[in-house]
Design a protein around this motif. Structure first.
Motif, mmCIF file in Angstrom:
data_model
loop_
_atom_site.group_PDB
_atom_site.id
_atom_site.type_symbol
_atom_site.label_atom_id
_atom_site.label_comp_id
_atom_site.label_asym_id
_atom_site.label_seq_id
_atom_site.Cartn_x
_atom_site.Cartn_y
_atom_site.Cartn_z
ATOM 1 N N ILE A 1 0.856 -1.174 0.000
ATOM 2 C CA ILE A 1 0.000 0.000 0.000
ATOM 3 C C ILE A 1 0.897 1.230 0.000
ATOM 4 O O ILE A 1 2.042 1.194 0.417
ATOM 5 C CB ILE A 1 -0.984 0.024 1.206
ATOM 6 C CG1 ILE A 1 -0.204 -0.020 2.521
ATOM 7 C CG2 ILE A 1 -1.953 -1.122 1.133
ATOM 8 C CD1 ILE A 1 -0.039 1.349 3.094
ATOM 9 N N VAL A 2 0.342 2.312 -0.549
ATOM 10 C CA VAL A 2 1.130 3.530 -0.702
ATOM 11 C C VAL A 2 0.259 4.722 -0.328
ATOM 12 O O VAL A 2 -0.965 4.680 -0.487
ATOM 13 C CB VAL A 2 1.655 3.646 -2.153
ATOM 14 C CG1 VAL A 2 0.518 3.886 -3.125
ATOM 15 C CG2 VAL A 2 2.699 4.723 -2.285
ATOM 16 N N SER A 3 0.896 5.735 0.175
ATOM 17 C CA SER A 3 0.150 6.969 0.458
ATOM 18 C C SER A 3 1.093 8.138 0.317
ATOM 19 O O SER A 3 2.318 8.017 0.544
ATOM 20 C CB SER A 3 -0.457 6.933 1.858
ATOM 21 O OG SER A 3 0.584 6.881 2.821
ATOM 22 N N VAL A 4 0.494 9.270 -0.081
ATOM 23 C CA VAL A 4 1.248 10.520 -0.168
ATOM 24 C C VAL A 4 0.692 11.447 0.908
ATOM 25 O O VAL A 4 -0.519 11.652 0.961
ATOM 26 C CB VAL A 4 1.081 11.172 -1.561
ATOM 27 C CG1 VAL A 4 1.748 12.535 -1.601
ATOM 28 C CG2 VAL A 4 1.651 10.262 -2.637
ATOM 29 N N GLN A 5 1.540 11.939 1.757
ATOM 30 C CA GLN A 5 1.030 12.776 2.843
ATOM 31 C C GLN A 5 2.061 13.795 3.291
ATOM 32 O O GLN A 5 3.245 13.685 2.986
ATOM 33 C CB GLN A 5 0.627 11.884 4.007
ATOM 34 C CG GLN A 5 1.699 10.904 4.429
ATOM 35 C CD GLN A 5 1.088 9.873 5.344
ATOM 36 O OE1 GLN A 5 0.846 10.190 6.523
ATOM 37 N NE2 GLN A 5 0.856 8.690 4.849
#
Lengths: 361, 595
Positions: B128-132
């Motif tokens: 899973i990936v997220s940009v924050q």
């Protein structure tokens, strides 16, 4: 005019909004598919008494030939794949560069003892009783050689002539039409009476793929491709696979059938080091060097499935990939560092390594 | 807002389009940079995950159970971390199956728990990936399972990458493109200003030529050689002006023809529309009614009959005629309605000058009356005498002789009268032909004078003839010229007193003409009536002439005039009452050139 003004304002707003990135969601967790799921694999390091660099398979594919280097002594060793035993085949004080197996023995290149600037080609019988230098004293062959047939060898001499010789040193020489080539690899198709070279001209800094054909009217030399990385010939000597670097892409082509004059593209990848056919030429093994230039991963391309699979984690490869049989295993050598958590780093050794990989059913 | 000129609009449009395009390029460039960079980073992270997974698999292949493999990861986390650090430049954290951090390599700060990511990855069993935003910086986080050969997770790897460098690239691109936009705008303004002229030039040319055409120069053509939209417009424009020119030439021709027709009409023509406005009139309207370019029927107020006829026609009459006398002319005015385009009613007035016809009618009546009288008089005398001779036996030879003489004389008078009538009639006929030949006037006059002496001696009048010697001959009809001089001398005899003299003089008039003057010393002609003596049927002192038994039909001098005219000559009359009359006939003689 009003509409135009509105459009301008709109666009300006978009721009002035700090270039808010709209294509990728932020502060949101997303799952992604990882197509490069590794297949079942394990790597087994074949620790040998004499660590060496894998160079070739034996004629019967039952062993692999490696060149060892301990202190100032070079050895050619044969590792039996069935018994996992390593047998020394020859020893030399001068550097050995390459070894290729023939039916009744093997050919290898080494520094000429008389002239350290020159290379010699030596033939040694399997029982090691006979060893014969087949190049003349004035000859200076390229380090790369190719053994074909039962006991014949092809090589480039003095950068200017193709030489086809037997183990007795009986040669046929063919001038390269004035070309002066530094050859890194050579293969020969005896049936078609033609061969391929990866070579560069002295002032060039790129390697090109040359096709040399012996015809009645003379030697025909064509440049097939530029920026060639590596090539391999299949065991039946009817196909050639090669890879070229084009922009930021590596493209792999195969030449097969007829007079071996036309190429068709197989696949592309981002980067590549070495490549080789498997035993039946249905799979192609290739390496992808990492940016550190030391390690590379091992991949396999299935021609039928048209898919590439990563087989290994990054390894310190120092040889090509050899697949002697129909089993899902490949052999290569790698430089290894002995990691003991609190000990000093020792001199890196080169070990023959076997990788066994599984396939998803 | 004042409308901008075309050239300015071109410039403004180019600038606006440029700005919008560049802003769009800028926007999409920045978005693309972000998207491609982030995706590239994601691929690199996935590769790291793959490398590490393979690494672990390679080393746990010979372990039997998943628990052993999990333990291997935990026990060798430091070594595995060290190796994985060599695979990539990302910040790495290793987790066990419970999400506890095994290694993070950053001894200075607390490891990131990545709890949300862990929750998701343990559920999905996929990376899973997220940009924050983390501590004011944009970062990309990836968490992925490290799986065994059996695809079972033995641990988790977390990867953190700063996106600051992408933002830096975006800002750099923004700066570069912004400067490019400004530079481009300046360049575009100059270039557009420079080149817009070439776009507007053909339009200006079209405008100029259109203006010339508007002023009436229909022969102007637009010369534009390029094969583009303006070229097509120019071609069509030229065809249009050519057609307009043709139509105008046609219309001019029609108008001229109509004008010629109207001008050649022998009748006056006037057309009015329903409102009484004059739509057409010819010159005879001006001639007859002394009007200059009448515009409406009100301009014809001095001739009220027009309005009367107009009003009558408007009531629906199909034709109204009236004969009026204007300035000495008798005019027959006929009005009728005409339909224009089948609906609009206009009114046509034809004004015919019937003065000559009425005068001729009057003269004819007079002539008939005169002829009747002239014919009746000798006939009455002849009938009277023949009745008398028939009724009674006349023995008196003097009476018989007188009666017969009278009958004879009156008979001759009738014959003369008929001859005169026939001659007068033939003059109007093309059959009155003149056969010209060389004539010696002296010889002719000698004969004529001799012939008339017989008549003149009846009144004891002497005819004296003098001719200038060696006069050139004339071209003329011998008989007609004889008749001419006979008629004149006859008149002279008629109006001379008894015992008078008639002088006949032949002389050279000038370098081209000879003249024959016949002078009597009789009653003379009233100057007021002098101009009428050559009119047909005109008789001077007619009653007196009748009383003297010399009455004629008034055609003698009329014939003289016609004959002299046909000889290209002139006739001059000088007369004084009671002094006599001198009639001079001037005829051109034959010159050496005529020879």
């Amino acid at each position: 005019m009003r509409r135009l003004a509105l459009v301008i304002i709109l666009l300006s707003t978009m721009l002035l909004a700090g270039c808010a990135n709209i294509l990728i969601a932020e502060n949101t967790v997303l799952s992604i598919e990882n197509d490069a799921q590794p297949k079942t694999a394990h790597v087994e390091t074949l620790k040998t008494e004499q660590p060496g660099r894998v160079c070739a398979l034996s004629y019967d594919h039952a062993a692999i030939l490696s060149i060892g280097h301990v202190n100032d002594t070079y050895t050619i060793d044969q590792f039996d794949l069935k018994t996992s035993t390593l047998v020394n085949v020859t020893t030399s004080d001068s550097r050995i560069y390459d070894v290729q197996a023939a039916k009744l023995g093997f050919f290898y290149t080494k520094t000429n003892v008389s002239s350290s600037n020159n290379i010699q080609i030596v033939w040694s019988s399997s029982d090691r009783l006979v060893e014969r230098t087949i190049t003349d004293t004035i000859d200076n062959p390229e380090k790369a050689i190719y053994v074909y047939g039962e006991n014949r060898i092809a090589y480039i001499n003095n950068s200017t002539e193709l030489v086809l010789s037997d183990s007795n040193g009986i040669k046929n020489r063919y001038a390269l039409n004035g070309l002066n080539l530094e050859v890194s690899k050579i293969v020969w198709f005896p049936v078609q009476n033609l061969g391929f070279l990866i070579a560069q001209e002295p002032d060039s800094n790129t390697y090109q793929l040359y096709r040399i054909e012996l015809k009645d009217e003379g030697v025909m030399i064509n440049t097939i491709a530029k920026n060639v990385l590596d090539m391999d010939i299949d065991d039946t000597e009817s196909k050639l696979v090669y890879a070229i670097q084009e922009d930021n892409n590596t493209k792999v082509y195969v030449i097969e059938g007829g007079d071996l004059s036309s190429s068709s593209r197989l696949f592309s990848t981002d980067t590549m080091g070495k490549l080789s056919f498997n035993f039946n030429a249905q799979e192609i093994y290739f390496t992808k060097p990492l940016e550190d230039g030391v390690r590379a991963t091992i991949w396999m391309y299935d021609i039928d499935q048209n898919e590439s699979i990563q087989l290994s984690s990054p390894m310190r490869l120092n040889s090509g990939i050899f697949a002697p049989s129909d089993k899902n295993e490949v052999y290569f050598s790698e430089n290894q560092l002995n990691y003991v958590s609190n000990s000093e780093l020792t001199q890196p050794f080169s070990y023959i390594t076997k990788l066994v990989y599984g396939r998803e059913t | 807002m004042k409308q901008l000129r075309y050239e300015s609009r071109i410039m403004l449009s180019n600038i606006v389009i440029f700005i919008i395009t560049m802003l769009a390029i800028l926007f999409f460039s920045l978005q693309s940079i972000w998207y491609l960079s982030v995706n590239s980073l994601k691929e690199d992270m996935l590769q790291t995950v793959t490398n590490l997974t393979l690494y672990v698999q390679e080393r746990t292949a010979k372990l039997q159970s998943e628990e052993e493999k999990t333990k291997y990861l935990i026990n060798n986390s430091a070594g595995i971390y060290t190796v994985s650090s060599t695979f990539s430049e990302f910040q790495i954290e290793l987790f066990d199956l419970s999400g506890n951090v095994l290694e993070n390599g950053n001894v200075e700060s607390e490891p990131l728990s990545m709890s949300a990511e862990f929750e998701e990855v343990s559920k999905e069993k996929k990376p899973i990936v997220s940009v924050q935003d983390y501590n004011g910086e944009r970062e990309m986080w990836m968490m992925a399972p490290i799986t065994s050969q059996n695809s079972q997770p033995v641990g988790y790897i977390g990867l953190i990458a700063s996106l600051k460098y992408i933002e830096t690239i975006q800002w750099q691109v923004l700066m570069v493109l912004s400067l490019s936009i400004i530079g481009g705008l300046i360049l575009l303004s100059f270039a557009t200003s420079f080149f817009s002229n070439s776009f507007v030039k053909p339009i200006r040319k079209l405008t100029r030529i259109s203006s010339d055409i508007n002023k009436g120069d229909y022969d102007r053509k637009i010369l534009y050689k390029k094969d583009d939209e303006i070229g097509e417009l120019a071609e069509v424009y030229n065809e249009m002006t050519q057609n307009i020119n043709k139509v105008i030439i046609q219309l001019r021709g029609e108008r001229e023809r109509l004008g010629s027709v109207l001008a050649s009409l022998n009748d006056g023509l006037l057309t009015l529309n329903q409102d009484g406005e004059v739509t057409t009139s010819n010159r005879l309207i001006r001639t007859y009614f002394d009007l200059v370019e009448p515009k409406t029927i009100d301009d014809l107020d001095s001739h009220p009959f027009f309005k009367e006829i107009f009003e009558s026609l408007k009531t629906g009459k199909t034709s109204v005629s009236e004969e009026v006398e204007v300035a000495g002319r008798i005019l027959l005015i006929t009005g009728s309605p005409i339909k224009v385009q089948a609906t609009e009613e206009n009114y046509l007035f034809i004004i015919r000058n019937v003065t000559t016809a009425r005068t001729l009618e009057k003269e004819q009546r007079k002539f008939i009356s005169s002829i009747s009288h002239e014919l009746r008089t000798p006939l009455t005398t002849i009938i009277g005498y023949t009745d008398m001779l028939n009724r009674r036996k006349v023995d008196d030879p003097e009476l018989l002789s007188k009666s017969l003489n009278t009958i004879n004389r009156e008979g001759h008078r009738l014959v003369r009268l008929v001859d005169d009538l026939l001659n007068a009639n033939s003059v109007k006929d093309m059959a009155f032909s003149i056969h010209k030949e060389r004539v010696d006037l002296e010889e002719l006059l000698n004969i004529v004078v001799e012939q008339m002496r017989t008549k003149s001696l009846e009144k004891e009048i002497e005819i004296v003839f003098k001719a200038e010697p060696n006069l050139p001959q004339v071209y003329g009809d011998y008989d007609r010229l004889s008749q001419t001089f006979i008629n004149i001398i006859h008149n002279a005899i008629k109006f001379s007193s008894r015992g008078g003299i008639i002088d006949v003089v032949l002389t050279k008039e000038d370098e081209e003409n000879v003249s024959v003057s016949i002078r009597d010393y009789g009653t003379g002609i009233d100057p007021a009536k002098k101009d009428f003596i050559f009119s047909a049927f005109y008789r001077v002192e007619e009653d007196r002439a009748r009383n003297e038994g010399e009455g004629g039909a008034g055609l003698g001098l009329y014939l003289v005039k016609q004959i002299v005219d046909k000889h290209d000559g002139k006739i001059r009359v000088d007369s004084e009452v009671e002094e006599g009359t001198n009639i001079t006939v001037i005829l051109p003689f034959i010159t050496e050139e005529d020879e």
